[in-house]
Motif scaffolding. Structure first.
Motif, mmCIF file in Angstrom:
data_model
loop_
_atom_site.group_PDB
_atom_site.id
_atom_site.type_symbol
_atom_site.label_atom_id
_atom_site.label_comp_id
_atom_site.label_asym_id
_atom_site.label_seq_id
_atom_site.Cartn_x
_atom_site.Cartn_y
_atom_site.Cartn_z
ATOM 1 N N LEU A 282 54.726 47.325 47.431
ATOM 2 C CA LEU A 282 53.349 46.927 47.129
ATOM 3 C C LEU A 282 52.452 46.881 48.364
ATOM 4 O O LEU A 282 51.305 46.453 48.268
ATOM 5 C CB LEU A 282 53.346 45.546 46.445
ATOM 6 N N HIS A 283 52.962 47.318 49.506
ATOM 7 C CA HIS A 283 52.123 47.104 50.694
ATOM 8 C C HIS A 283 50.815 47.875 50.636
ATOM 9 O O HIS A 283 49.824 47.447 51.223
ATOM 10 C CB HIS A 283 52.890 47.454 51.979
ATOM 11 N N ARG A 284 50.793 49.019 49.950
ATOM 12 C CA ARG A 284 49.528 49.779 49.872
ATOM 13 C C ARG A 284 48.967 49.747 48.453
ATOM 14 O O ARG A 284 48.256 50.664 48.042
ATOM 15 C CB ARG A 284 49.756 51.227 50.296
ATOM 16 N N ILE A 285 49.288 48.678 47.702
ATOM 17 C CA ILE A 285 48.843 48.635 46.304
ATOM 18 C C ILE A 285 47.342 48.374 46.216
ATOM 19 O O ILE A 285 46.686 48.737 45.245
ATOM 20 C CB ILE A 285 49.642 47.563 45.516
ATOM 21 N N GLY A 286 46.794 47.709 47.266
ATOM 22 C CA GLY A 286 45.382 47.320 47.230
ATOM 23 C C GLY A 286 44.473 48.511 46.966
ATOM 24 O O GLY A 286 44.665 49.583 47.537
ATOM 25 N N ALA A 287 43.496 48.337 46.078
ATOM 26 C CA ALA A 287 42.483 49.343 45.768
ATOM 27 C C ALA A 287 43.060 50.619 45.157
ATOM 28 O O ALA A 287 42.370 51.634 45.053
ATOM 29 C CB ALA A 287 41.664 49.694 47.013
ATOM 30 N N LYS A 288 44.311 50.572 44.777
ATOM 31 C CA LYS A 288 44.929 51.757 44.175
ATOM 32 C C LYS A 288 44.594 51.827 42.686
ATOM 33 O O LYS A 288 44.388 52.896 42.131
ATOM 34 C CB LYS A 288 46.440 51.682 44.371
ATOM 35 N N TYR A 289 44.613 50.660 42.046
ATOM 36 C CA TYR A 289 44.283 50.570 40.627
ATOM 37 C C TYR A 289 43.066 49.667 40.461
ATOM 38 O O TYR A 289 42.685 48.947 41.379
ATOM 39 C CB TYR A 289 45.443 49.975 39.828
ATOM 40 N N SER A 290 42.496 49.669 39.245
ATOM 41 C CA SER A 290 41.347 48.803 38.993
ATOM 42 C C SER A 290 41.816 47.375 38.736
ATOM 43 O O SER A 290 42.984 47.130 38.458
ATOM 44 C CB SER A 290 40.595 49.306 37.764
ATOM 45 N N ASP A 291 40.866 46.430 38.833
ATOM 46 C CA ASP A 291 41.183 45.031 38.511
ATOM 47 C C ASP A 291 41.721 44.919 37.092
ATOM 48 O O ASP A 291 42.656 44.155 36.825
ATOM 49 C CB ASP A 291 39.927 44.159 38.637
ATOM 50 N N SER A 292 41.131 45.680 36.190
ATOM 51 C CA SER A 292 41.558 45.544 34.783
ATOM 52 C C SER A 292 42.968 46.101 34.578
ATOM 53 O O SER A 292 43.701 45.617 33.720
ATOM 54 C CB SER A 292 40.571 46.210 33.842
ATOM 55 N N TRP A 293 43.344 47.103 35.403
ATOM 56 C CA TRP A 293 44.732 47.597 35.317
ATOM 57 C C TRP A 293 45.694 46.457 35.641
ATOM 58 O O TRP A 293 46.656 46.203 34.914
ATOM 59 C CB TRP A 293 44.945 48.753 36.293
ATOM 60 N N HIS A 294 45.406 45.744 36.748
ATOM 61 C CA HIS A 294 46.282 44.626 37.129
ATOM 62 C C HIS A 294 46.285 43.534 36.067
ATOM 63 O O HIS A 294 47.323 42.943 35.759
ATOM 64 C CB HIS A 294 45.830 44.039 38.471
ATOM 65 N N PHE A 295 45.093 43.289 35.505
ATOM 66 C CA PHE A 295 44.964 42.278 34.457
ATOM 67 C C PHE A 295 45.910 42.607 33.299
ATOM 68 O O PHE A 295 46.751 41.802 32.903
ATOM 69 C CB PHE A 295 43.502 42.248 33.990
ATOM 70 N N ASN A 296 45.786 43.822 32.793
ATOM 71 C CA ASN A 296 46.622 44.233 31.654
ATOM 72 C C ASN A 296 48.102 44.284 32.033
ATOM 73 O O ASN A 296 48.968 43.925 31.242
ATOM 74 C CB ASN A 296 46.188 45.614 31.157
ATOM 75 N N HIS A 297 48.355 44.740 33.256
ATOM 76 C CA HIS A 297 49.740 44.898 33.696
ATOM 77 C C HIS A 297 50.444 43.555 33.814
ATOM 78 O O HIS A 297 51.607 43.407 33.437
ATOM 79 C CB HIS A 297 49.766 45.643 35.037
ATOM 80 N N MET A 298 49.739 42.550 34.316
ATOM 81 C CA MET A 298 50.370 41.232 34.464
ATOM 82 C C MET A 298 50.525 40.564 33.102
ATOM 83 O O MET A 298 51.446 39.793 32.880
ATOM 84 C CB MET A 298 49.557 40.325 35.394
ATOM 85 N N MET A 299 49.597 40.874 32.195
ATOM 86 C CA MET A 299 49.681 40.287 30.849
ATOM 87 C C MET A 299 50.837 40.902 30.077
ATOM 88 O O MET A 299 51.594 40.205 29.417
ATOM 89 C CB MET A 299 48.352 40.539 30.107
ATOM 90 N N ASP A 300 50.963 42.230 30.181
ATOM 91 C CA ASP A 300 52.026 42.925 29.453
ATOM 92 C C ASP A 300 52.370 44.214 30.197
ATOM 93 O O ASP A 300 51.780 45.269 29.932
ATOM 94 C CB ASP A 300 51.560 43.226 28.022
ATOM 95 N N PRO A 301 53.297 44.138 31.134
ATOM 96 C CA PRO A 301 53.609 45.311 31.964
ATOM 97 C C PRO A 301 53.948 46.533 31.130
ATOM 98 O O PRO A 301 53.617 47.656 31.507
ATOM 99 C CB PRO A 301 54.813 44.861 32.786
ATOM 100 N N GLY A 302 54.587 46.325 29.978
ATOM 101 C CA GLY A 302 54.987 47.447 29.133
ATOM 102 C C GLY A 302 53.800 48.248 28.618
ATOM 103 O O GLY A 302 53.917 49.435 28.338
ATOM 104 N N SER A 303 52.632 47.613 28.530
ATOM 105 C CA SER A 303 51.463 48.318 28.022
ATOM 106 C C SER A 303 50.967 49.352 29.030
ATOM 107 O O SER A 303 50.408 50.372 28.662
ATOM 108 C CB SER A 303 50.336 47.323 27.696
ATOM 109 N N MET A 304 51.164 49.078 30.327
ATOM 110 C CA MET A 304 50.735 50.029 31.347
ATOM 111 C C MET A 304 51.883 50.958 31.755
ATOM 112 O O MET A 304 51.659 52.097 32.118
ATOM 113 C CB MET A 304 50.202 49.308 32.595
ATOM 114 N N SER A 305 53.096 50.440 31.740
ATOM 115 C CA SER A 305 54.269 51.247 32.119
ATOM 116 C C SER A 305 55.350 51.073 31.068
ATOM 117 O O SER A 305 56.195 50.200 31.182
ATOM 118 C CB SER A 305 54.830 50.785 33.466
ATOM 119 N N PRO A 306 55.318 51.909 30.029
ATOM 120 C CA PRO A 306 56.308 51.749 28.951
ATOM 121 C C PRO A 306 57.738 51.868 29.487
ATOM 122 O O PRO A 306 58.021 52.764 30.285
ATOM 123 C CB PRO A 306 55.992 52.904 28.000
#
Lengths: 712, 53
Positions: free
Chosen positions: A592-616
């Protein structure tokens, strides 16, 4: 001269034996839960307390300090009295040692699932518990040394040397690695930052393996294998050489945990050289243990105790061959961050420590209860299912480690990553994770059969609280000696001198040197690297609390396969404000060292809520509670002040406006999410975590194809 | 990285401590005899009857 009669204290041995058995089962069951979560995260039962990031430290602490720790005390309290021909110096201290240690374990069982952690591996417990550990450890040491001074046997058998080295070195490691600045009763920051913190941590971490999992158990090996086989150790001289060589070399091996990281290369090379040299004393010890049984192998066939010990020593030999190999840089490039390391430590943990402990238990319980083992059929069953358990545990993980590492590194003919999606490399090895959980389960079934067997043994026997023995008292002076004057005084008090001077020098030196050396010396070498904003700092503390570092590294190594996948490799100067460092040691998920600014805030939002929704197909758990919990900002000002004390250059008086800045930043992230149609509670913890993730590694991120100016 | 000097210092202190212990052990005859200690630990079980040396 008349013989003195005295009594060995067996009750303290019994107490530690019970604790060893109980915490063995508990620690392994926690491990099994963690293993199952790597097959399917639903095994955290959707509770924060049981998520992998929180119970993995609980598992390691439980098996190392509760299971093996109690096993050490059990074996030491039994053998020390008999080797020195005297009762333990103080029953009160023995009991303080016992109950103090159990209280520490209990506090770990409560705090780690609650997310109260320093995030330094195998040293996760927070500062009040650290102090308690130091005190109880000193009690143990005092009791041991006073017993040694009151001995009736002048010669210190080699096992005792191993116990002494264990005490001295663990005290030193624990104190140096636990330097931390408290913010509140349950929160502290490491004194060290970034590279410094990593180096101290792995200096500690590797020596915890050396001086908690190895030297005390070698001492036990040198006592219990001869006793169980009724044969003298193969070569007493070799055991002495083994001891001194091992402790002199071990202490330098730590940096092999940091190969190809931002640690300077010369320091890495020291670690490699010393790690490689360790083969010699380690194998000397292993061969000495095994050859003790020369001409007595028929007894191994009949004795459960010896069977377990033979496999234990063999596993010790395998891990101590494998360890130096993994310390070679070209092997480490493949092994590091993979399940290979996990397999390696479990050969040591399940094989060496586990089987040695079982052997000692099978030896001690019939002896202390003055009877025979209840069922040798059952102990045979335990032996075989345990051995199979180790194999079924380790082989799939070796396979998984190799497979995944090679997939990470594979390029297509066109020069692109063959598996650009990290998840592909995870789903590939999921069956191996399932096989590992199976291996662990049958190992535990064996332990349960041992518990039943031992309890039935206790029932059929009667416990001997004390054991009478007699011996001559020790004459005051060693006859062969001709020294005079001050020298003579030292010789009369050799052990106190050793201990007190070591403790004094180590503590005093550390207290004086660390602040002057470290706090001001962390001058950032990269001008663009700035301290975290208050919100990012709080987000970082959530990252630590959830134990994200257990599955995600923050260290891009300078390999093409990694810079292609993650981005610019990590520089030492980027971590100067990281108290503690978060490099991690295992990549179950991507770096995760270069994760910053790689995805949008909403990607992280959805990913933390339900990782499977972003990465099945992912095995990352959901973190719904981050969306419900209000971010606690009570400590924010104090945290800023603590960071200032540690040398992080926040403007003076910044703590006063920190919360204001924090609110401002979190509102802007909330607005950003709203644009994408995502509703979020104001001040929820997820906003802080997103802020931290988006900041990671961006200070020197390469922009528009232009290399950032880096001086390090 | 400065911390490595501290770690080296502490490690050397520990090593010196162990060296002192080693010298003490050699001087007081801990290693004069490398045969009987290995045997002796096998005989400490019989209650009150064995001779001690």
């Amino acid at each position: 001269m008349e013989k003195e009669t005295f009594r060995y204290d067996n009750t303290i041995v019994r107490k530690f034996a019970f604790a060893t058995m109980a915490f063995g089962i508990i620690g392994m069951l926690v491990g099994l839960t963690a293993a199952l979560q790597m097959v399917d995260p639903m095994f955290n039962f959707l509770t924060p307390w049981l998520t992998f990031g929180r119970i993995r430290p609980l598992h390691t602490n439980a098996v190392i300090f509760a299971f093996v720790g109690n096993g050490i005390f059990m074996g030491v309290y039994y053998s020390l009295q008999r080797l020195l021909k005297t009762r333990m110096w103080s029953d009160v201290l023995s009991n303080i040692n016992f109950w103090g240690w159990q209280l520490i374990i209990l506090s770990a069982v409560v705090t780690l699932p609650l997310g109260i952690t320093t995030s330094k591996e195998y040293a996760e417990l927070e500062w009040p518990i650290d102090i308690a550990i130091a005190l109880v450890w000193v009690v143990f040491g005092l009791n041991m040394f006073m017993t040694i001074l009151n001995r009736r046997e002048r010669h210190l058998y080699v096992a005792i040397w191993f116990y002494i080295a264990t005490f001295v070195t663990v005290a030193m490691l624990h104190i140096v690695n636990s330097f931390e600045l408290p913010v509140s009763f349950f929160k502290s920051y490491s004194w060290y930052a970034g590279v410094q913190d990593a180096l101290v941590q792995w200096w500690y971490g590797h020596n915890a393996v050396a001086f908690f999992l190895t030297t005390p158990y070698l001492g036990l090996m040198y006592y219990f294998i001869p006793k169980a086989s009724n044969r003298p150790v193969y070569s007493y001289r070799l055991s002495i050489v083994h001891f001194w060589a091992l402790i002199f070399i071990y202490i330098w091996a730590g940096p092999h945990h940091l190969l190809y990281t931002a640690l300077p290369e010369w320091a890495q090379n020291i670690g490699v050289v010393f790690s490689f040299m360790l083969i010699a004393p380690s194998w000397g010890g292993m061969l000495n243990g095994l050859l003790t049984l020369r001409g007595a192998w028929d007894r191994v066939r009949e004795s459960a105790v010896l069977k377990f010990m033979v496999v234990a020593v063999t596993c010790y030999g395998m891990s101590t061959f494998e360890g130096p190999m993994m310390s070679l840089k070209n092997v480490n490039a493949i092994a590091h961050f993979t399940d290979w390391v996990v397999a390696h430590v479990h050969i040591g943990g399940l094989g060496w420590n586990g089987f040695m402990t079982f052997g000692i238990l099978y030896y001690l319980v019939p002896k202390l209860w003055n009877t025979k083992l209840y069922s040798s059929k059952l102990s045979d069953f335990h032996f075989w299912i345990g051995t199979l358990g180790i194999i079924f545990y380790a082989l799939p993980l070796y396979w998984a480690g190799f497979t995944q590492s090679l997939m990470w590194k594979e390029f297509t003919q066109e020069g692109f990553l063959a598996y650009p999606n990290f998840l592909e490399t995870v789903t590939q090895i999921k069956p191996m994770y399932a096989a590992r959980a199976f291996g662990g389960s049958i190992y535990i079934i064996g332990v349960i059969s041992m518990l039943y067997n031992l309890i039935m043994t206790m029932k059929q026997g009667s416990f001997q609280r004390e054991e009478e023995a007699s011996a001559l008292a020790l004459t005051k002076n060693y006859e062969g000696h001709k020294g005079e004057g001050w020298h003579r005084v030292i010789e009369r008090r050799p052990i106190q001198m050793l201990v007190f001077s070591l403790v004094a020098v180590a503590i005093g030196g550390a207290i004086e040197i660390i602040p002057t050396m470290l706090i001001k010396s962390n001058i950032p070498t990269i001008a663009s690297v700035k301290p975290y904003t208050p919100l990012e700092l709080e987000g970082r503390d959530i990252y630590i609390r959830e134990g994200c570092y257990n599955c995600h590294s923050q260290m891009v190594r300078p390999f093409r396969s990694e810079t292609e996948r993650y981005g610019e490799y990590s520089k030492a100067g980027e971590f100067v404000y990281d108290h503690p460092f978060q490099w991690g040691s295992k990549r179950t998920g991507p770096d995760l060292h270069r994760i910053g600014a790689k995805y949008s805030d909403s990607w992280h939002f959805n990913h933390m809520m339900d990782p499977g929704s972003m990465s099945p197909g992912t095995i990352m758990p959901s973190y719904p509670w981050l969306f419900e919990n209000d971010l606690n900002t009570e400590l924010t000002a104090g945290k800023i002040r603590a960071m200032q004390t540690l040398g992080v250059p926040y403007a003076e008086g910044y703590d006063q406006i920190a919360v204001q800045d924090l609110t401002y930043q979190s509102e802007s992230i909330a607005k950003n999410l709203e644009k994408d149609g995502l509703q979020v509670l104001p001040n929820s913890e997820i906003l802080a975590l997103i802020a931290y993730l988006q900041r990671l590694g961006t200070d020197i991120k390469v922009k528009d194809g232009q290399a950032a100016m880096v001086t390090n | 990285m400065e911390v490595i000097f501290l770690l080296i210092a502490i490690s050397i202190v520990a090593a010196l401590g162990f060296l002192a212990a080693f010298l003490w052990a050699v001087k007081t005859g801990q290693y004069d005899d490398d045969k009987t200690p290995a045997m002796r630990i096998l005989f400490d079980e019989k209650k009150s009857t064995e001779t001690n040396n």
